[in-house]
Design an enzyme around this catalytic site. Structure first.
Site, PDB file in Angstrom:
ATOM      1  N   GLY A   1      -2.465 -22.839 -23.700  1.00 47.08           N
ATOM      2  CA  GLY A   1      -2.437 -21.957 -22.539  1.00 47.08           C
ATOM      3  C   GLY A   1      -3.732 -22.037 -21.748  1.00 47.08           C
ATOM      4  O   GLY A   1      -4.370 -23.092 -21.657  1.00 47.08           O
ATOM      5  N   SER A   2      -4.152 -20.912 -21.212  1.00 45.60           N
ATOM      6  CA  SER A   2      -5.282 -20.907 -20.276  1.00 45.60           C
ATOM      7  C   SER A   2      -6.628 -21.190 -20.924  1.00 45.60           C
ATOM      8  O   SER A   2      -7.615 -21.413 -20.211  1.00 45.60           O
ATOM      9  CB  SER A   2      -5.334 -19.571 -19.531  1.00 45.60           C
ATOM     10  OG  SER A   2      -4.221 -19.443 -18.672  1.00 45.60           O
TER      11      SER A   2
END
Length: 483
Positions: free
Chosen positions: A217-218
């Site tokens: 993810g981020s």
């Protein structure tokens, strides 16, 4: 001698030569590999005849051999139960070894050539030599903090010293009790093994270093940002397009920001602010502009795709190849087919914390003989020069803003400056996101780097985010070190 007899003699001679060659290969060339096979019962039974060395944390045994009144003579015991299973592994008569029990088996069992001269007095007097003890880098206080903070949620926590690579905590959940596999009740061992290996929640997998891996993810935006800064085309105050959603080439559905809003006035924001608020559209566009080669090369410098042992083998994290533009955009925010271990994401943060140098992670500090003399020790070594020191400083400042005023505020520690990055990774339609946090503290003199992943949103379910679920876990672990 007639021809048939002569031919027969040649056949017999060839058979004897083959037998001699095979026995030589088995007894001398391949003997060590056969002895070291995890399930070799003969070697295991022999090893039970002598005292196996202890595995220690802060000087206390977390794996120890105790004398018993049966044919085995010694019983392997794990006094802390499941607390250190991810590190120690198990020592089982039926199923062999795992973890440090396997990685340092020759030293723990006393069969290592490094112990030969130290064991001569026992050998000459007919005594069974004693195995060496192994001191782990794990700190009990940090391990317990990680275990308590993660609780019963599925996931993993890793803490390291970014300046050396020493692993300070390794927690995977769910886990198992190695005592279930070390007992001498072999029927019970088989039953326990079946239950553990067929359990739906997979307690035998060390999620810190293996398993099915996770989309980061981020948290992967740190890698994309590093590639951008290293390219020389971007600075922290460089402006990026950052609309509420971005249209991707060849894809009908636009890629949106989590908030559903643009990341700044006039659909623009800076690279620094994009990290702070974790702007998807800015980083998707940034990745496409950089190109897949630059992003992949940066990921590789941090350790993606590379082999690593700690001493357990770490499953290499992956950044996909042959990407179309839409896939590159998704990969640049840690989605699509990007997969990472928590250890890998800790290495990304560690490289930033340590001025661009990623230190090689390790789990064993020293090995000592029965007289406590050091047999071998681990010296810190550089795994890679991932980024320049100036880029590391820029990223560190960005990560401080994430915790001070951005998505990672719940990782704040009173009177201690913390740097970090959150992540919320989609895994499958209808499934809650996996949530992440990675970071370090104190930000300007880092003593600990952490990476946390919680599967399926943990107890928060569909309301979970990296900032709300993973960041507080990381805070508790960092506090155990800095306070």
């Amino acid at each position: 001698m007639n021809t048939p007899i002569r031919r027969l003699s040649f056949v017999v001679m060839a058979m004897f030569a083959a037998l001699l060659l095979a026995s030589t290969m088995i007894q001398f060339v391949q003997a060590k590999s056969y002895n070291e096979k995890p399930g070799n019962r003969r070697a295991l039974l022999k090893s039970y005849a002598k005292e196996r060395g202890s595995i220690l944390v802060d000087g206390n045994a977390v794996a120890v051999s105790k004398p018993v009144d049966n044919d085995f003579k010694w019983q392997r015991s794990y006094p802390q139960g499941s607390t250190y299973a991810a590190a120690t592994g198990y020592f089982s008569f039926i199923y062999g070894t795992s973890g440090v029990e396997r990685g340092y088996n020759d030293l723990l069992s006393g069969s290592s050539d490094k112990l030969f001269y130290r064991q001569l007095p026992e050998i000459l007097t007919g005594k069974e030599p004693q195995g060496a003890s192994v001191d782990l880098t794990i700190r009990a206080k940090v391990q317990q903090a990680a275990r308590n903070a993660l609780g019963n949620q599925r996931g993993a926590v890793i803490a390291m010293d970014p300046k050396t690579g020493a692993i300070l905590a390794m927690v995977t959940s769910p886990t198992y009790d190695p005592n279930l596999l070390s007992t001498h009740d072999l029927n019970a061992v088989q039953d326990n093994w079946k239950q553990l290996t067929t359990a739906k929640n997979q307690p035998m997998i060390n999620r810190v270093i293996g398993g099915n891996l996770y989309p980061p993810g981020s948290t992967f935006k740190l890698v994309t940002a590093a590639a951008a800064l290293e390219s020389g085309k971007y600075k922290p105050d460089s402006e990026l397009d950052a609309p509420a959603a971005i249209k991707l080439p060849g894809v009908v559905r636009p890629l949106p920001n989590v908030t559903g809003r643009a990341c700044g006035p006039n659909d623009r924001t800076t690279l620094e602010h994009a990290i702070e608020i974790s702007c998807n559209t800015a980083f998707a566009g940034l990745g496409m502009d950089l190109g897949q080669d630059k992003v992949r090369q940066q990921a590789t410098k941090f350790g993606f795709g590379q082999q690593l042992t700690i001493p357990m083998n770490v499953t290499p994290s992956t950044f996909p190849g042959n990407l179309q533009q839409a896939q590159l955009a998704q990969s640049s925010i840690g989605q699509f087919d990007v997969r990472a271990t928590p250890l890998q994401m800790a290495m990304v943060s560690a490289g930033i914390a340590n001025g661009g140098k990623v230190m090689r992670p390790y789990l064993v500090q020293t090995v000592r003989d029965k007289n406590l003399d050091v047999v071998q020790s681990t010296d810190p070594s550089v795994f890679s020069d991932a980024i320049g020191s100036d880029v590391a400083t820029q990223l560190k400042d960005m990560m401080k803003k994430v915790v001070d005023t951005g998505t990672g505020r719940r990782a704040q520690i009173p009177n201690v400056e913390v740097a970090g990055k959150t992540g919320t990774a989609e895994t499958a339609p209808g499934v809650n996101a996996d949530v992440w946090f990675t970071g370090f503290a104190p930000a300007n003199d880092p003593k600990v780097v952490v990476a946390v992943v919680v599967e399926d949103g943990g107890t928060a379910g569909q309301e979970a985010s990296g900032g709300s679920v993973a960041a507080p876990i990381a805070k508790a672990v960092m506090e155990a070190v800095v306070n």
